[in-house]
Every structure is written in structure tokens, then in C-alpha cells.
Scaffold this motif. Structure first.
Motif, mmCIF file in Angstrom:
data_model
loop_
_atom_site.group_PDB
_atom_site.id
_atom_site.type_symbol
_atom_site.label_atom_id
_atom_site.label_comp_id
_atom_site.label_asym_id
_atom_site.label_seq_id
_atom_site.Cartn_x
_atom_site.Cartn_y
_atom_site.Cartn_z
ATOM 1 N N ALA A 135 19.654 -72.084 -117.412
ATOM 2 C CA ALA A 135 19.253 -73.258 -116.637
ATOM 3 C C ALA A 135 20.448 -73.763 -115.845
ATOM 4 N N PRO A 136 20.272 -74.015 -114.536
ATOM 5 C CA PRO A 136 21.384 -74.552 -113.749
ATOM 6 C C PRO A 136 21.718 -75.975 -114.175
ATOM 7 N N LEU A 137 22.997 -76.314 -114.138
ATOM 8 C CA LEU A 137 23.423 -77.667 -114.498
ATOM 9 C C LEU A 137 23.382 -78.602 -113.300
ATOM 10 N N LEU A 138 23.817 -78.114 -112.148
ATOM 11 C CA LEU A 138 23.831 -78.929 -110.932
ATOM 12 C C LEU A 138 22.987 -78.268 -109.852
ATOM 13 N N LEU A 139 22.301 -79.091 -109.072
ATOM 14 C CA LEU A 139 21.531 -78.625 -107.926
ATOM 15 C C LEU A 139 22.141 -79.233 -106.675
ATOM 16 N N VAL A 140 22.682 -78.381 -105.815
ATOM 17 C CA VAL A 140 23.401 -78.834 -104.621
ATOM 18 C C VAL A 140 22.615 -78.398 -103.384
ATOM 19 N N PRO A 141 22.005 -79.337 -102.658
ATOM 20 C CA PRO A 141 21.215 -78.972 -101.473
ATOM 21 C C PRO A 141 22.105 -78.395 -100.373
ATOM 22 N N VAL A 142 21.680 -77.287 -99.806
ATOM 23 C CA VAL A 142 22.404 -76.626 -98.727
ATOM 24 C C VAL A 142 21.398 -76.198 -97.660
ATOM 25 N N ARG A 143 21.925 -75.814 -96.521
ATOM 26 C CA ARG A 143 21.059 -75.260 -95.479
ATOM 27 C C ARG A 143 21.712 -74.005 -94.900
ATOM 28 N N LEU A 144 20.896 -73.185 -94.304
ATOM 29 C CA LEU A 144 21.367 -72.007 -93.585
ATOM 30 C C LEU A 144 21.233 -72.266 -92.093
ATOM 31 N N ASP A 145 22.354 -72.279 -91.397
ATOM 32 C CA ASP A 145 22.346 -72.386 -89.941
ATOM 33 C C ASP A 145 22.296 -70.991 -89.348
ATOM 34 N N ARG A 146 21.369 -70.765 -88.469
ATOM 35 C CA ARG A 146 21.248 -69.458 -87.826
ATOM 36 C C ARG A 146 22.141 -69.438 -86.594
ATOM 37 N N LEU A 147 23.161 -68.596 -86.628
ATOM 38 C CA LEU A 147 24.133 -68.535 -85.542
ATOM 39 C C LEU A 147 23.812 -67.450 -84.530
ATOM 40 N N LEU A 154 26.313 -71.009 -94.240
ATOM 41 C CA LEU A 154 25.840 -71.859 -95.328
ATOM 42 C C LEU A 154 26.656 -73.143 -95.317
ATOM 43 N N ILE A 155 25.963 -74.281 -95.368
ATOM 44 C CA ILE A 155 26.640 -75.569 -95.277
ATOM 45 C C ILE A 155 25.881 -76.595 -96.112
ATOM 46 N N ILE A 156 26.592 -77.612 -96.565
ATOM 47 C CA ILE A 156 25.968 -78.679 -97.352
ATOM 48 C C ILE A 156 24.896 -79.374 -96.518
ATOM 49 N N GLU A 157 23.752 -79.675 -97.121
ATOM 50 C CA GLU A 157 22.694 -80.454 -96.478
ATOM 51 C C GLU A 157 22.979 -81.938 -96.712
ATOM 52 N N GLN A 158 23.491 -82.594 -95.672
ATOM 53 C CA GLN A 158 23.980 -83.959 -95.828
ATOM 54 C C GLN A 158 22.883 -84.985 -96.093
ATOM 55 N N SER A 159 21.635 -84.672 -95.747
ATOM 56 C CA SER A 159 20.559 -85.646 -95.916
ATOM 57 C C SER A 159 20.046 -85.714 -97.354
ATOM 58 N N GLU A 160 20.515 -84.813 -98.219
ATOM 59 C CA GLU A 160 20.072 -84.779 -99.608
ATOM 60 C C GLU A 160 21.279 -84.918 -100.537
ATOM 61 N N ASP A 161 21.031 -85.397 -101.737
ATOM 62 C CA ASP A 161 22.113 -85.592 -102.704
ATOM 63 C C ASP A 161 22.125 -84.475 -103.746
ATOM 64 N N ALA A 162 23.317 -84.080 -104.142
ATOM 65 C CA ALA A 162 23.447 -83.171 -105.280
ATOM 66 C C ALA A 162 23.094 -83.943 -106.550
ATOM 67 N N VAL A 163 22.372 -83.287 -107.462
ATOM 68 C CA VAL A 163 21.918 -83.969 -108.674
ATOM 69 C C VAL A 163 22.058 -83.037 -109.878
ATOM 70 N N PRO A 164 22.261 -83.610 -111.071
ATOM 71 C CA PRO A 164 22.144 -82.800 -112.277
ATOM 72 C C PRO A 164 20.698 -82.333 -112.431
ATOM 73 N N ASN A 165 20.517 -81.191 -113.065
ATOM 74 C CA ASN A 165 19.180 -80.645 -113.272
ATOM 75 C C ASN A 165 18.338 -81.637 -114.075
ATOM 76 N N PRO A 166 17.345 -82.290 -113.447
ATOM 77 C CA PRO A 166 16.587 -83.325 -114.171
ATOM 78 C C PRO A 166 15.702 -82.749 -115.267
ATOM 79 N N ALA A 167 15.152 -81.547 -115.067
ATOM 80 C CA ALA A 167 14.300 -80.945 -116.088
ATOM 81 C C ALA A 167 15.099 -80.621 -117.344
ATOM 82 N N LEU A 168 16.339 -80.188 -117.160
ATOM 83 C CA LEU A 168 17.179 -79.836 -118.306
ATOM 84 C C LEU A 168 17.507 -81.079 -119.128
#
Length: 294
Positions: A135-147, A154-168
């Protein structure tokens, strides 16, 4: 509210919470299993440097066209960029295109962003179970920019927050593990330290620093945690009492009365831009922060 109706409502709220979350092995947040195309195991950079460098974005390492045409892993690492388990350009491109396409399609359909890094994993198992789950401990939102054709960043998705795995967190609580508070899991080092302390009583469990790029849906689990953390506030709301208990709530007859707005003046009296909505209804195009190239 009297103690007996409050206890009944607490039970109702508990059932609502339980209906939100899947705590079985079917849940990828509790029992992660990689897929051949839609999972990329990131071998380099390591988790810590990767999270730092993703603020400005990272491209993927150049790979040979065919097996045996290129150098080994060490040479790829020295050349820079993200190195995964994929060993050819064709296989890497197939995975990146699928992750890019699927995550943007889910966002356009639902408004949910699902492309994330699973950072650091707990190898654990249910009491009496023979096999282990990851089970992952942290979930870090990212996006893929097509160049360009076959080129992604691959870059951080700034509109979303990284969170601990809530299900875990929910599952560990169910198993009686003193799971760390989310405030102690805001960064990688804090997370690793807190989780290793929490699972010290399970010597056969392991914590590693692996990183995968995949799609995860964690929104129902986050809703579960929100309902749990704010239980008293929710129980005190008259609308929740009315829905959960019906006539047994014994609310005053006028508790939920309101004067309806004049339909001819509804946009004036309640401007859409000031109305809290679950999703923005102003448009359904790609997320402006991601700007995916077509």
C-alpha cells in the motif's frame, strides 16, 4: 439532542461512512498490483530527490528503440531524466500515452484528478493471511505535459495536494494500529519515521521508499476521513438529523423552513460565481493548470 437519538444518529453516520470505502483487497490503495502498461516503477531519481526536482518538472531518460541496443541502468541514470522499469522507447511511450490519455479522460468526465505518484510503500498483511499486500504511504498528484511526439515531462500538479493514503489510515485503525496523524505525514522523511514507529509491533511488515506512477482514486476514502474527523459537527447539523433520524430527530417544525428565491431573480439574489458547488460548472475543458497538448 438527547443522548439516545444522538447514539442512533452516530450509528447511521457510521453506516454512511462504511458505505463509502472498500477495505478489501480489491482496493488498489490497500493492495497495489502494478499493471503492465499503466504502471511505471520509477528507479531513478530516488524518492527524495525526485519530489524536489518535480517542482520544475523532469523528462524521461532516452531509451533505445530495441532491447539490447542501449546501455545498462547505471548509464541511463548518469544520463539524467526519469528511469523506469521500461527498457525500450516503444514500451515507455505506450505507458506514458495511456497514463496521459486515461487521467485526462477521467478528469474531463468527472473533475477528479487521478494521476499520482505512490511514494513509499508499506508491505503488510491481515491477521492470519498468508500473503502480503503493498500500500502506498503518500499520494502525490502529478501531470504529464506533452512536449511533442513521444516526449513527456512529469511535473507536480499544483492544483491538488499531496496526501497520506486515506484508505490505509482507515484500514490500520480497523486493525488496531496506532496510525500517525496526517500532520506528521506531510513530507517523505516524516512519513517514513512515523509509519515505521507505528508498525514496529509487526516485525514481518516492511516500509520501503519505492515510487510508482499510476492512477489512483482516493476521493471516497478522503470523504470517509472527513466524516470521521468532523463527526460532532456533522451530528449537530439539523439537516443531517432530519435525514438520519426522520421524525425521531424531534426537530422544531420550522427548523428547515426557508423562503424560496424568486426564480426570475435567482441569478441576482444568488450569483452563480458566489454559490459553493462541488464542481465548477463554468466549463468542461482540460484543467487550465495542465494545458495538455493535443
Amino acid at each position: 439532542m438527547d443522548e439516545q437519538p444522538r447514539a442512533l444518529l452516530r450509528n447511521v453516520l457510521g453506516r454512511w461512512r462504511d458505505d463509502l470505502i472498500d477495505l478489501t483487497g480489491r482496493n488498489r490503495l490497500l493492495n497495489f498490483r502494478p499493471t503492465r502498461t499503466a504502471t511505471l516503477e520509477i528507479r531513478s531519481p530516488l524518492a527524495g530527490p525526485l519530489l524536489v526536482d518535480l517542482d520544475s518538472g523532469l523528462r524521461f531518460a532516452e531509451l533505445p528503440e530495441d532491447e539490447g541496443d542501449g546501455e545498462g541502468l547505471a548509464d541511463l541514470v548518469d544520463a539524467g531524466g526519469i528511469v523506469t522499469q521500461k527498457t525500450t522507447r516503444v514500451s515507455l511511450d505506450a505507458s506514458l500515452r495511456k497514463l496521459y490519455r486515461d487521467s485526462n479522460q477521467v478528469f474531463n468526465d468527472t473533475g477528479l484528478w487521478t494521476l499520482q505518484l505512490g511514494v513509499a510503500f508499506l508491505k503488510w498483511r491481515e491477521p492470519g493471511a498468508e500473503g502480503f499486500s503493498l500500500a502506498p504511504l503518500l499520494l502525490v498528484p502529478v501531470r504529464l505535459d506533452r512536449l511533442g511526439p513521444g516526449l513527456f515531462r512529469l511535473i507536480i500538479e499544483q492544483s491538488e495536494d499531496a496526501v497520506p493514503n486515506p484508505a490505509l489510515a482507515v484500514k490500520m485503525g480497523q486493525l488496531g494500529v496506532d496510525w500517525p496523524d496526517p500532520d506528521s505525514m506531510k513530507d517523505l522523511l516524516g512519513t517514513l519515521s512515523a509509519v515505521r514507529t507505528a508498525v514496529a509491533g509487526h516485525p514481518d511488515w516492511e516500509v520501503n521508499e519505492d515510487v510508482v506512477l499510476a492512477t489512483f482514486r482516493s476521493h471516497k476514502e478522503a470523504m470517509y476521513r472527513d466524516l470521521l474527523d468532523h463527526e460532532d459537527q456533522i451530528l449537530a447539523h439539523p439537516l443531517v438529523q432530519a435525514i438520519g433520524l426522520g421524525e425521531a430527530s424531534h426537530l422544531p417544525e420550522d427548523a428547515l423552513y426557508f423562503d424560496p428565491l424568486d426564480t426570475d431573480r435567482i441569478d441576482e439574489l444568488q450569483p452563480p460565481e458566489l454559490t459553493p458547488l462541488v464542481l465548477d460548472t463554468g466549463g468542461c475543458g482540460p484543467h487550465p493548470a495542465r494545458r495538455p497538448s493535443r
